[in-house]
Scaffold this motif. Structure first.
Motif, short mmCIF file in Angstrom:
data_model
loop_
_atom_site.label_atom_id
_atom_site.label_comp_id
_atom_site.label_asym_id
_atom_site.label_seq_id
_atom_site.Cartn_x
_atom_site.Cartn_y
_atom_site.Cartn_z
N GLU A 156 14.91 9.98 4.07
CA GLU A 156 16.21 10.39 4.60
C GLU A 156 16.36 11.91 4.56
O GLU A 156 16.87 12.51 5.52
CB GLU A 156 17.35 9.70 3.84
N LEU A 157 15.94 12.54 3.46
CA LEU A 157 16.01 13.99 3.39
C LEU A 157 15.17 14.64 4.48
O LEU A 157 15.57 15.63 5.09
CB LEU A 157 15.54 14.49 2.01
N SER A 158 14.01 14.05 4.76
CA SER A 158 13.13 14.56 5.81
C SER A 158 13.74 14.35 7.19
O SER A 158 13.74 15.27 8.03
CB SER A 158 11.77 13.86 5.72
N ASP A 200 0.85 -1.19 0.00
CA ASP A 200 0.00 0.00 0.00
C ASP A 200 0.89 1.25 0.00
O ASP A 200 1.29 1.74 1.06
CB ASP A 200 -0.92 -0.02 1.22
N LEU A 201 1.20 1.74 -1.19
CA LEU A 201 2.10 2.87 -1.33
C LEU A 201 1.53 4.13 -0.68
O LEU A 201 2.28 4.94 -0.14
CB LEU A 201 2.42 3.13 -2.80
N GLU A 202 0.22 4.28 -0.74
CA GLU A 202 -0.41 5.46 -0.13
C GLU A 202 -0.17 5.48 1.37
O GLU A 202 0.18 6.50 1.95
CB GLU A 202 -1.92 5.48 -0.43
N GLU A 203 -0.38 4.34 2.02
CA GLU A 203 -0.19 4.26 3.47
C GLU A 203 1.28 4.44 3.83
O GLU A 203 1.62 5.11 4.82
CB GLU A 203 -0.68 2.92 4.01
N ILE A 204 2.16 3.86 3.04
CA ILE A 204 3.60 4.02 3.28
C ILE A 204 3.98 5.49 3.23
O ILE A 204 4.68 6.01 4.09
CB ILE A 204 4.42 3.19 2.27
N GLU A 205 3.49 6.17 2.20
CA GLU A 205 3.83 7.59 2.05
C GLU A 205 3.22 8.44 3.17
O GLU A 205 3.83 9.39 3.63
CB GLU A 205 3.38 8.11 0.68
N LEU A 260 11.34 0.66 4.98
CA LEU A 260 11.06 0.42 3.56
C LEU A 260 11.72 -0.83 3.00
O LEU A 260 11.27 -1.35 1.98
CB LEU A 260 11.49 1.64 2.74
N GLU A 261 12.77 -1.33 3.65
CA GLU A 261 13.54 -2.45 3.09
C GLU A 261 12.68 -3.66 2.73
O GLU A 261 12.82 -4.24 1.67
CB GLU A 261 14.64 -2.88 4.06
N GLY A 262 11.82 -4.06 3.64
CA GLY A 262 10.96 -5.22 3.40
C GLY A 262 10.03 -5.01 2.21
O GLY A 262 9.82 -5.92 1.40
N PHE A 263 9.49 -3.82 2.11
CA PHE A 263 8.61 -3.50 0.98
C PHE A 263 9.38 -3.51 -0.34
O PHE A 263 8.88 -3.99 -1.35
CB PHE A 263 7.92 -2.15 1.19
N TYR A 295 12.22 3.14 -3.41
CA TYR A 295 13.55 3.72 -3.23
C TYR A 295 13.47 5.24 -3.21
O TYR A 295 14.15 5.91 -2.42
CB TYR A 295 14.51 3.27 -4.33
N TYR A 296 12.65 5.80 -4.09
CA TYR A 296 12.49 7.25 -4.13
C TYR A 296 11.90 7.75 -2.81
O TYR A 296 12.36 8.76 -2.26
CB TYR A 296 11.62 7.66 -5.32
N LEU A 297 10.93 7.02 -2.29
CA LEU A 297 10.38 7.37 -0.98
C LEU A 297 11.45 7.27 0.10
O LEU A 297 11.46 8.05 1.05
CB LEU A 297 9.18 6.48 -0.64
#
Length: 116
Positions: A43-45, A3-8, A16-19, A36-38
């Motif tokens: 990290e930037l955040s 679920d990319l929406e929930e992850i974001e 994120l590694e497992g995903f 990977y982009y997320l």
């Protein structure tokens, strides 16, 4: 399913590694690149270089880190990500493994960055 929406939505608290591993196992290389982009955004955040918000554009993030040592690499990976994710470019296993190291390197560089 990933679920990319929930992850974001919960990016800074999400591992994120497992995903990423699951996306690769499922041969969903576009989703792996998005994850990977997320990871880069996370990290930037965490390093307070950007303020992550789900509804922000990649261009807004690029403007936030203008002048940062990470700007050039982030711009390059943003272009790759957008071409794959939004451009619906055919993206196969060999393509993924050609660009994956660039994402990993930038994530590591940011995570090792000292906060000033």
């Amino acid at each position: 399913d990933i679920d990319l929406e929930e992850i974001e939505e919960n990016l800074n608290e999400t591992e994120l590694e497992g995903f990423i591993r699951r996306a690769i196992e499922n041969e969903d290389y576009a989703a792996a690149i998005r994850l990977y982009y997320l990871g880069i955004l996370k990290e930037l955040s965490l390093k307070k270089l950007i303020k992550h918000k789900k509804d922000k554009t990649n261009g807004e993030y690029l403007r936030e880190i203008r002048g940062s040592v990470f700007h050039k690499g982030f711009r390059e990976l943003t272009n790759i990500f957008e071409r794959i994710w939004y451009g619906k470019t055919e993206f196969f296993k060999d393509d993924f493994y050609a660009v994956e190291p660039k994402f990993k390197v930038l994530i590591n560089q940011i995570s090792e960055h000292e906060i000033k």
